[in-house]
Design a protein around this motif. Structure first.
Motif, PDB file in Angstrom:
ATOM      1  N   HIS A   6      -4.514   5.721 -12.928  1.00 45.50           N
ATOM      2  CA  HIS A   6      -3.762   4.503 -12.906  1.00 45.50           C
ATOM      3  C   HIS A   6      -2.183   4.841 -13.395  1.00 45.50           C
ATOM      4  CE1 HIS A   6      -2.894   0.472 -13.228  1.00 45.50           C
ATOM      5  NE2 HIS A   6      -2.278   0.660 -14.242  1.00 45.50           N
ATOM      6  N   LEU A   9      -0.283   7.291 -11.300  1.00 43.79           N
ATOM      7  CA  LEU A   9       0.333   6.623  -9.972  1.00 43.79           C
ATOM      8  C   LEU A   9       1.576   5.891 -10.625  1.00 43.79           C
ATOM      9  CD1 LEU A   9      -2.723   5.306  -7.892  1.00 43.79           C
ATOM     10  CD2 LEU A   9      -0.951   6.976  -7.179  1.00 43.79           C
ATOM     11  N   LEU A  53       2.201   4.228  -2.618  1.00 42.57           N
ATOM     12  CA  LEU A  53       1.766   4.575  -4.009  1.00 42.57           C
ATOM     13  C   LEU A  53       1.268   3.117  -4.514  1.00 42.57           C
ATOM     14  CD1 LEU A  53       3.696   7.493  -4.927  1.00 42.57           C
ATOM     15  CD2 LEU A  53       1.306   7.426  -4.423  1.00 42.57           C
ATOM     16  N   LEU A  57      -2.205   1.894  -6.113  1.00 42.42           N
ATOM     17  CA  LEU A  57      -2.519   1.306  -7.286  1.00 42.42           C
ATOM     18  C   LEU A  57      -3.127  -0.013  -7.317  1.00 42.42           C
ATOM     19  CD1 LEU A  57      -1.709   2.129 -10.340  1.00 42.42           C
ATOM     20  CD2 LEU A  57       0.349   0.822  -9.886  1.00 42.42           C
ATOM     21  N   LYS A  60      -6.766   0.759  -6.199  1.00 35.25           N
ATOM     22  CA  LYS A  60      -7.574   1.096  -7.181  1.00 35.25           C
ATOM     23  C   LYS A  60      -7.819   0.230  -8.465  1.00 35.25           C
ATOM     24  CE  LYS A  60      -7.925   4.744 -10.776  1.00 35.25           C
ATOM     25  NZ  LYS A  60      -8.614   3.704 -11.455  1.00 35.25           N
TER      26      LYS A  60
END
Length: 76
Positions: A6, A9, A53, A57, A60
């Motif tokens: 985390h 990213l 990206l 993020l 995730k």
């Protein structure tokens, strides 16, 4: 060393935004690092990479929350 995906990213997105901003400022003030057509392509590419990206993020984080809730028996 434990690498937090985390945070990685987030740092990558921040770095790309700063890079893009720097290139824009240099291009606007007449310091032609790139030709305008290549500059616009590079900015478009940076924008697409940043969006991808950012999507990763969010996905995730969402899956992490889902797993946490499942581990705590809030979800079946």
């Amino acid at each position: 060393m434990n690498i937090n995906p985390h945070r990685l990213l987030l740092k990558l997105i921040s770095g790309l935004v700063i890079l893009g901003g720097g290139l824009i400022v240099l291009q606007i003030w007449g310091i032609d690092i790139l030709n305008w057509d290549i500059f616009l392509r590079a900015m478009g590419t940076l924008a697409v990479i940043i969006v991808i990206l950012g999507f990763l993020l969010v996905v995730k984080a969402d899956f992490g929350d889902h797993k946490k809730m499942k581990d705590e028996h809030y979800l079946d």
